[in-house]
Design a protein around this motif. Structure first.
Motif, PDB file in Angstrom:
ATOM      1  N   SER A 182       0.782  -1.159   0.115  1.00 24.73           N
ATOM      2  CA  SER A 182      -0.057   0.122  -0.150  1.00 24.73           C
ATOM      3  C   SER A 182       0.931   1.361   0.132  1.00 24.73           C
ATOM      4  CB  SER A 182      -0.860  -0.078   1.157  1.00 24.73           C
ATOM      5  OG  SER A 182      -1.422   1.433   1.652  1.00 24.73           O
ATOM      6  N   ASN A 183       0.703   2.266  -1.113  1.00 25.24           N
ATOM      7  CA  ASN A 183       1.489   3.466  -0.949  1.00 25.24           C
ATOM      8  C   ASN A 183       1.121   4.506   0.050  1.00 25.24           C
ATOM      9  OD1 ASN A 183      -1.252   3.956  -2.385  1.00 25.24           O
ATOM     10  ND2 ASN A 183      -0.391   5.877  -2.604  1.00 25.24           N
ATOM     11  N   ALA A 184      -0.160   4.251   0.657  1.00 23.17           N
ATOM     12  CA  ALA A 184      -0.357   5.243   1.729  1.00 23.17           C
ATOM     13  C   ALA A 184      -0.189   4.676   3.166  1.00 23.17           C
ATOM     14  CB  ALA A 184      -2.011   5.296   1.673  1.00 23.17           C
ATOM     15  N   LEU A 185      -0.023   3.350   3.316  1.00 23.76           N
ATOM     16  CA  LEU A 185       0.168   2.807   4.723  1.00 23.76           C
ATOM     17  C   LEU A 185       1.427   2.060   4.759  1.00 23.76           C
ATOM     18  CD1 LEU A 185      -3.345   1.998   5.945  1.00 23.76           C
ATOM     19  CD2 LEU A 185      -2.253   4.211   6.091  1.00 23.76           C
ATOM     20  N   GLY A 186       2.083   1.450   3.674  1.00 26.70           N
ATOM     21  CA  GLY A 186       3.040   0.553   3.608  1.00 26.70           C
ATOM     22  C   GLY A 186       2.622  -0.808   3.871  1.00 26.70           C
ATOM     23  N   THR A 187       1.451  -1.285   3.912  1.00 23.82           N
ATOM     24  CA  THR A 187       1.235  -2.717   4.304  1.00 23.82           C
ATOM     25  C   THR A 187       1.650  -3.557   3.229  1.00 23.82           C
ATOM     26  OG1 THR A 187      -0.985  -1.697   5.187  1.00 23.82           O
ATOM     27  CG2 THR A 187      -0.706  -4.200   4.983  1.00 23.82           C
ATOM     28  N   VAL A 188       2.184  -4.793   3.572  1.00 23.59           N
ATOM     29  CA  VAL A 188       2.575  -5.645   2.518  1.00 23.59           C
ATOM     30  C   VAL A 188       1.436  -6.786   2.552  1.00 23.59           C
ATOM     31  CG1 VAL A 188       4.376  -7.164   1.674  1.00 23.59           C
ATOM     32  CG2 VAL A 188       4.961  -5.319   2.875  1.00 23.59           C
ATOM     33  N   HIS A 189       0.739  -6.787   1.554  1.00 28.89           N
ATOM     34  CA  HIS A 189      -0.220  -7.734   1.475  1.00 28.89           C
ATOM     35  C   HIS A 189       0.210  -9.386   1.307  1.00 28.89           C
ATOM     36  CE1 HIS A 189      -3.204  -5.115   2.045  1.00 28.89           C
ATOM     37  NE2 HIS A 189      -3.005  -4.151   1.149  1.00 28.89           N
ATOM     38  N   PRO A 190      -0.474 -10.063   1.715  1.00 26.65           N
ATOM     39  CA  PRO A 190       0.111 -11.484   1.257  1.00 26.65           C
ATOM     40  C   PRO A 190      -0.587 -11.939   0.081  1.00 26.65           C
ATOM     41  CG  PRO A 190      -2.076 -11.881   2.990  1.00 26.65           C
ATOM     42  CD  PRO A 190      -1.476 -10.234   2.772  1.00 26.65           C
ATOM     43  N   VAL A 191       0.070 -11.415  -1.028  1.00 28.52           N
ATOM     44  CA  VAL A 191      -0.618 -11.341  -2.360  1.00 28.52           C
ATOM     45  C   VAL A 191      -0.569 -12.990  -2.740  1.00 28.52           C
ATOM     46  CG1 VAL A 191      -0.427  -9.154  -3.228  1.00 28.52           C
ATOM     47  CG2 VAL A 191       1.577 -10.541  -3.369  1.00 28.52           C
ATOM     48  N   ALA A 192       0.455 -13.938  -2.564  1.00 30.90           N
ATOM     49  CA  ALA A 192       0.540 -15.281  -3.107  1.00 30.90           C
ATOM     50  C   ALA A 192      -0.839 -15.923  -2.640  1.00 30.90           C
ATOM     51  CB  ALA A 192       1.771 -15.951  -2.614  1.00 30.90           C
ATOM     52  N   ASP A 193      -1.196 -15.882  -1.318  1.00 28.86           N
ATOM     53  CA  ASP A 193      -2.312 -16.390  -0.587  1.00 28.86           C
ATOM     54  C   ASP A 193      -3.464 -15.968  -1.279  1.00 28.86           C
ATOM     55  OD1 ASP A 193      -0.875 -17.642   1.210  1.00 28.86           O
ATOM     56  OD2 ASP A 193      -1.654 -16.536   2.830  1.00 28.86           O
ATOM     57  N   LEU A 194      -3.792 -14.594  -1.354  1.00 26.72           N
ATOM     58  CA  LEU A 194      -4.777 -13.691  -1.940  1.00 26.72           C
ATOM     59  C   LEU A 194      -5.089 -14.188  -3.447  1.00 26.72           C
ATOM     60  CD1 LEU A 194      -4.313 -10.374  -0.384  1.00 26.72           C
ATOM     61  CD2 LEU A 194      -5.761 -12.030   0.525  1.00 26.72           C
ATOM     62  N   VAL A 195      -4.018 -14.081  -4.254  1.00 22.87           N
ATOM     63  CA  VAL A 195      -4.097 -14.619  -5.613  1.00 22.87           C
ATOM     64  C   VAL A 195      -4.537 -16.128  -5.557  1.00 22.87           C
ATOM     65  CG1 VAL A 195      -2.810 -15.080  -7.668  1.00 22.87           C
ATOM     66  CG2 VAL A 195      -2.425 -13.268  -6.449  1.00 22.87           C
ATOM     67  N   ALA A 196      -3.980 -17.127  -4.757  1.00 22.17           N
ATOM     68  CA  ALA A 196      -4.698 -18.455  -4.788  1.00 22.17           C
ATOM     69  C   ALA A 196      -5.992 -18.581  -4.495  1.00 22.17           C
ATOM     70  CB  ALA A 196      -3.793 -19.221  -3.700  1.00 22.17           C
ATOM     71  N   MET A 197      -6.530 -17.656  -3.666  1.00 23.54           N
ATOM     72  CA  MET A 197      -7.884 -17.696  -3.202  1.00 23.54           C
ATOM     73  C   MET A 197      -8.595 -17.169  -4.410  1.00 23.54           C
ATOM     74  SD  MET A 197      -7.509 -15.978   0.588  1.00 23.54           S
ATOM     75  CE  MET A 197      -9.277 -15.919   0.868  1.00 23.54           C
ATOM     76  N   ALA A 198      -8.295 -16.367  -5.294  1.00 25.24           N
ATOM     77  CA  ALA A 198      -8.837 -15.775  -6.371  1.00 25.24           C
ATOM     78  C   ALA A 198      -9.007 -17.007  -7.157  1.00 25.24           C
ATOM     79  CB  ALA A 198      -8.047 -14.278  -6.837  1.00 25.24           C
ATOM     80  N   HIS A 199      -7.920 -17.420  -7.515  1.00 26.75           N
ATOM     81  CA  HIS A 199      -7.947 -18.658  -8.570  1.00 26.75           C
ATOM     82  C   HIS A 199      -8.761 -19.861  -8.185  1.00 26.75           C
ATOM     83  CE1 HIS A 199      -3.640 -17.347 -10.186  1.00 26.75           C
ATOM     84  NE2 HIS A 199      -4.443 -16.795 -10.610  1.00 26.75           N
ATOM     85  N   ASP A 200      -8.903 -19.943  -6.966  1.00 27.58           N
ATOM     86  CA  ASP A 200      -9.972 -21.068  -6.463  1.00 27.58           C
ATOM     87  C   ASP A 200     -11.173 -20.709  -6.844  1.00 27.58           C
ATOM     88  OD1 ASP A 200      -7.913 -22.597  -5.509  1.00 27.58           O
ATOM     89  OD2 ASP A 200      -8.005 -22.092  -3.319  1.00 27.58           O
ATOM     90  N   ALA A 201     -11.675 -19.290  -6.564  1.00 27.54           N
ATOM     91  CA  ALA A 201     -12.940 -18.842  -7.166  1.00 27.54           C
ATOM     92  C   ALA A 201     -13.102 -18.819  -8.654  1.00 27.54           C
ATOM     93  CB  ALA A 201     -13.133 -17.778  -6.654  1.00 27.54           C
ATOM     94  N   GLY A 202     -12.144 -19.199  -9.548  1.00 24.88           N
ATOM     95  CA  GLY A 202     -12.068 -19.287 -10.874  1.00 24.88           C
ATOM     96  C   GLY A 202     -11.731 -17.869 -11.538  1.00 24.88           C
ATOM     97  N   ALA A 203     -11.285 -16.742 -10.588  1.00 20.29           N
ATOM     98  CA  ALA A 203     -11.013 -15.510 -11.152  1.00 20.29           C
ATOM     99  C   ALA A 203      -9.442 -15.128 -11.461  1.00 20.29           C
ATOM    100  CB  ALA A 203     -11.458 -14.372 -10.001  1.00 20.29           C
ATOM    101  N   LEU A 204      -9.309 -14.334 -12.310  1.00 16.22           N
ATOM    102  CA  LEU A 204      -7.633 -14.005 -12.645  1.00 16.22           C
ATOM    103  C   LEU A 204      -7.405 -12.902 -11.465  1.00 16.22           C
ATOM    104  CD1 LEU A 204      -7.357 -13.844 -16.428  1.00 16.22           C
ATOM    105  CD2 LEU A 204      -7.202 -15.584 -14.932  1.00 16.22           C
ATOM    106  N   ALA A 205      -6.136 -12.705 -11.256  1.00 18.12           N
ATOM    107  CA  ALA A 205      -5.637 -11.836 -10.347  1.00 18.12           C
ATOM    108  C   ALA A 205      -4.690 -10.921 -11.028  1.00 18.12           C
ATOM    109  CB  ALA A 205      -5.102 -12.439  -9.283  1.00 18.12           C
ATOM    110  N   LEU A 206      -4.762  -9.453 -10.750  1.00 16.73           N
ATOM    111  CA  LEU A 206      -3.862  -8.404 -10.958  1.00 16.73           C
ATOM    112  C   LEU A 206      -3.293  -7.778 -10.036  1.00 16.73           C
ATOM    113  CD1 LEU A 206      -3.879  -5.559 -13.772  1.00 16.73           C
ATOM    114  CD2 LEU A 206      -3.493  -4.963 -11.224  1.00 16.73           C
ATOM    115  N   VAL A 207      -1.972  -7.840  -9.743  1.00 25.50           N
ATOM    116  CA  VAL A 207      -1.208  -7.204  -8.623  1.00 25.50           C
ATOM    117  C   VAL A 207      -0.471  -6.074  -8.957  1.00 25.50           C
ATOM    118  CG1 VAL A 207       0.496  -7.588  -6.722  1.00 25.50           C
ATOM    119  CG2 VAL A 207      -0.972  -9.458  -7.471  1.00 25.50           C
ATOM    120  N   ASP A 208      -0.869  -4.829  -8.205  1.00 26.00           N
ATOM    121  CA  ASP A 208      -0.035  -3.766  -8.491  1.00 26.00           C
ATOM    122  C   ASP A 208       1.204  -3.587  -7.543  1.00 26.00           C
ATOM    123  OD1 ASP A 208       1.036  -1.146  -8.179  1.00 26.00           O
ATOM    124  OD2 ASP A 208      -1.221  -0.092  -7.612  1.00 26.00           O
ATOM    125  N   GLY A 209       2.354  -3.557  -8.296  1.00 22.31           N
ATOM    126  CA  GLY A 209       3.741  -3.542  -7.646  1.00 22.31           C
ATOM    127  C   GLY A 209       4.197  -2.363  -7.467  1.00 22.31           C
TER     128      GLY A 209
END
Ligand code: PMP
Length: 415
Positions: A182-209
């Motif tokens: 996050s540019n405002a707060l610096g939080t590092v999101h657990p993106v690998a986990d979150l992407v895997a959850m999106a894939h399990d739901a059948g969705a694609l994932a875009l990550v802003d790096g």
């Protein structure tokens, strides 16, 4: 003198790093510049500046079309840079599309993949702390096609509400757009986990790096992102250049973004066929000096040792946070464990803008406002924050100057 509750400085030679960044060595308002606006853009090290100058002094020519020597050199330099930039995040060169930056990369995906694949009744999932660049294009797409935009809230500390994220995902979800850092707060999101959850739901994932490239390890394959986007200028490279990293099969299937030279296969009066990716998405004369400058910046960062860089930044951020908090009368905004680079805060009883202006008078460059994250500010109930963002060339001494300047601003504004 405040006691430091954090560990002693690392052995990382930040002074040597500072010495190679010319813009840091100047005075602002009669004070030595302390540059803490790295989240907005970083200063450029000498090797990056030299690389761009060398390009214009020795290699400049238009790429891809020339048989002459300079054109071949420029093309080679550009394609070598594509390999280098891809390797930095663990993808093949054919999966690297150069764009003007993160903003253009997100817009490219929204208006090509998005227009082809998102229909009325579908859902897109974004997060409350998204930068507007990874929020508004999805909001506009949803509006245009009649899809629903679901916005996942963050908790008080800035971490994502995982239960709400899980609940937002369903068979209707076509894509989730996540922020890595996050540019405002610096939080590092657990993106690998979150992407895997999106894939399990059948969705694609875009990550802003955009805020990740310079501050955390990035391995696009390990993250599993279908699309990963970033800007060079936030990682010691030039402005106006960045990249979309995307799965080759997706790029193959996506329609072009813009039309013109360099992206075609054959043009007749009746019809046009397109080049293979990534050229298909790079219409027109590319930003070659930006591309070679971006590769030079990533080389420079790797040359310093990414692990050592991240450990140094962690030390300085922890030190600055502890010292600022110890002043009293400060509200830290965003305290998620493992956060990087960003120290967002409010001075009780003072508007962020007034604090920022007083810091500038003391030579300290910070950013104030909503940080292009208005939904987040509204969600947290703050008018904006003062945001100091640290980079590899910042030191504990910079943190000391920041804290002293905030204390002075506090005395002037709050009494
Ligand atoms: N996303 C994030 C998280 C950012 O911090 C920024 C820049 N502030 C952007 C996207 C947009 O990047 P650019 O302006 O380089 O396109």
């Amino acid at each position: 003198m405040l006691a430091s509750p954090v560990s002693p400085p690392s052995t990382f030679d930040a002074e040597a790093v500072r010495a190679s960044v010319p813009a840091l060595h100047q005075s602002v308002n009669g004070r030595p510049l302390v540059y803490l606006d790295n989240g907005a853009t970083t200063q450029k090290p000498r090797p990056v500046i030299d690389r761009i100058v060398r390009y214009y002094e020795r290699e400049n020519a238009n790429v891809h079309r020339g048989v002459h020597r300079l054109s071949q050199d420029a093309t080679d330099a550009m394609e070598a840079a594509r390999e280098r930039v891809g390797a930095f995040v663990g993808v093949d060169a054919r999966e690297v599309v150069f764009t003007r930056g993160t903003t253009e990369a997100v817009n490219l995906v929204a208006s090509t993949w998005g227009r082809e694949n998102v229909r009325s009744g579908d859902e897109l999932v974004v997060t409350m702390d998204a930068h507007h660049a990874n929020f508004v294009p999805w909001q506009m797409l949803a509006e245009a096609v009649g899809a629903r935009l679901r916005v996942v809230p963050v908790r008080e500390d800035g971490s994502l509400d995982r239960d709400a994220y899980a609940a937002a995902l369903s068979s209707k979800t076509r894509l989730v757009a996540l922020g890595h850092v996050s540019n405002a707060l610096g939080t590092v999101h657990p993106v690998a986990d979150l992407v895997a959850m999106a894939h399990d739901a059948g969705a694609l994932a875009l990550v802003d790096g955009a805020q990740a490239l310079a501050h955390v390890p990035v391995d696009v394959r390990a993250i599993g992102a279908d699309f990963y986007v970033a800007s060079a200028h936030k990682a010691y490279g030039p402005m106006g250049i960045g990249a979309l990293f995307a799965r080759a099969d997706l790029l193959e299937a996506m329609p072009p973004y813009q039309f013109g030279g360099d992206m075609i296969d054959e043009v007749t009066v009746e019809r046009t066929t397109f080049a293979a990716p990534p050229s298909k998405f790079e219409a027109g004369t590319p930003h070659v000096e930006g591309i070679v400058g971006m590769a030079a910046a990533l080389d420079w960062l790797d040359g310093l040792g990414r692990d050592a860089v991240f450990a140094h930044e962690h030390d300085v951020l922890a030190y600055a946070t502890a010292r600022l908090d110890a002043l009293g009368g400060i509200r830290l905004v965003g305290t998620a464990p493992g956060k990087v680079s960003v120290l967002s805060f409010l001075v009780d009883g003072a508007h962020p803008y007034d604090v920022g202006a007083l810091l500038d008078q003391q030579g300290v460059a910070v950013r104030t406002g909503n940080h292009c994250a208005q939904p987040l500010m509204t969600h947290l109930g703050v008018p904006g924050t003062v945001r100091a963002t640290f980079a590899v060339y910042n030191t504990r001494a910079d943190a000391d100057v920041l804290v002293a300047a905030v204390a002075k601003a506090q005395a002037m504004l709050v009494g």
